[in-house]
Design an enzyme around this catalytic site. Sequence first.
Site, mmCIF file in Angstrom:
data_model
loop_
_atom_site.group_PDB
_atom_site.id
_atom_site.type_symbol
_atom_site.label_atom_id
_atom_site.label_comp_id
_atom_site.label_asym_id
_atom_site.label_seq_id
_atom_site.Cartn_x
_atom_site.Cartn_y
_atom_site.Cartn_z
ATOM 1 N N GLY A 68 2.654 -3.097 -1.769
ATOM 2 C CA GLY A 68 2.174 -2.702 -0.440
ATOM 3 C C GLY A 68 0.904 -1.880 -0.523
ATOM 4 N N ASP A 69 0.847 -0.967 -1.498
ATOM 5 C CA ASP A 69 -0.360 -0.164 -1.690
ATOM 6 C C ASP A 69 -1.543 -1.058 -2.033
ATOM 7 O OD1 ASP A 69 1.357 1.996 -1.392
ATOM 8 O OD2 ASP A 69 1.497 2.387 -3.549
ATOM 9 N N ALA A 70 -1.297 -2.047 -2.894
ATOM 10 C CA ALA A 70 -2.361 -2.964 -3.308
ATOM 11 C C ALA A 70 -2.854 -3.799 -2.130
ATOM 12 C CB ALA A 70 -1.864 -3.879 -4.428
#
Length: 340
Positions: A295-297
Amino acid sequence: MAYEGILLGMGNPLLDISAVVDEEFLKKYDIKLNNAILAEEKHLPMYEEMAAKPNVEYIAGGATQNSIKVAQWMLQIPDATGYIGCIGKDKFGEEMKKNSKAAGVNVQYLQDESTPTGTCAVCVVGGERSLIANLSAANCYKSDHLKKPENWALVEKAKYFYIAGFFLTVSPDSIQVVAEHAAAKNKVFAMNLSAPFICEFFKDAQEKALLYVDFVFGNETEARTFSKVHGWETDDVAEIALKISQWPKASGTYKRITVITQGADPVVVAEDGKVKQFPVILLPKEKLVDTNGAGDAFVGGFLSQLIQEKPIDVCVKAGCYASNVIIRRFFVVENLLASI
């Protein structure tokens, strides 16, 4: 366009302690898979237990910092990104500084002399992960640091801001200062729902910040929790995304856009009263190694194109690409950043 310092992140810098564990370990520490929580007293012994595992890895992370580092990697433009947060004055803190600067991110950490650098247990089971954060120094960030001339200069220079919802537990006043600045100067302000517990237990702070948010990111679980907390009585992700996009807004410069990921299912984007769905890059189950940081990526990839003023479909594709790369191997953010 001048890209130096164009994107600024603010959040909880954490050293990830990542290891493959088993179901028995999850049961022992009362951990649910695919969840993110703050550590309680019962979780504290797990950090040492994980550190003793032969497959343990240490990674400079924290949700916002991960996204900023991925955006920097995707951009390949020196000094395009900056990051602010609090670390301890210890070896882990020094490692964090060294790692982030090597990644090309202009970090301005507040260093707390009496509290150790925060850690996050990343428990991986069958490619899925659960996060248990022990914030420590990350919890000590103060807005006074943000207002120092050398740090406020980063805010003044940036045209885009990204803050994960986790920072609502630490310094909502810092978020408010940046949000109001973004609205006053017609800059773009983005946040992430981040975790169900943020939607549930930090509802008031989240609602206050949401008034200023131009881009809301989240996943389907967080979106459904947000819906439940606000009594919307729907689990339909497209409908929830639309409702979030239509939430009242303090600034009318930009219409709010909501972006919800759903794992292998299409990305839902709600904008201007309409919902679009974008397919993700499908990955065979046997190639899925670790969903940690996916999700961060996605956010990092998305932002890397947004700051270049690319269309939303291009931003989503870049997010999906970055996420797909991350989940194919362990700790790939560090491997990617080593190539910068």
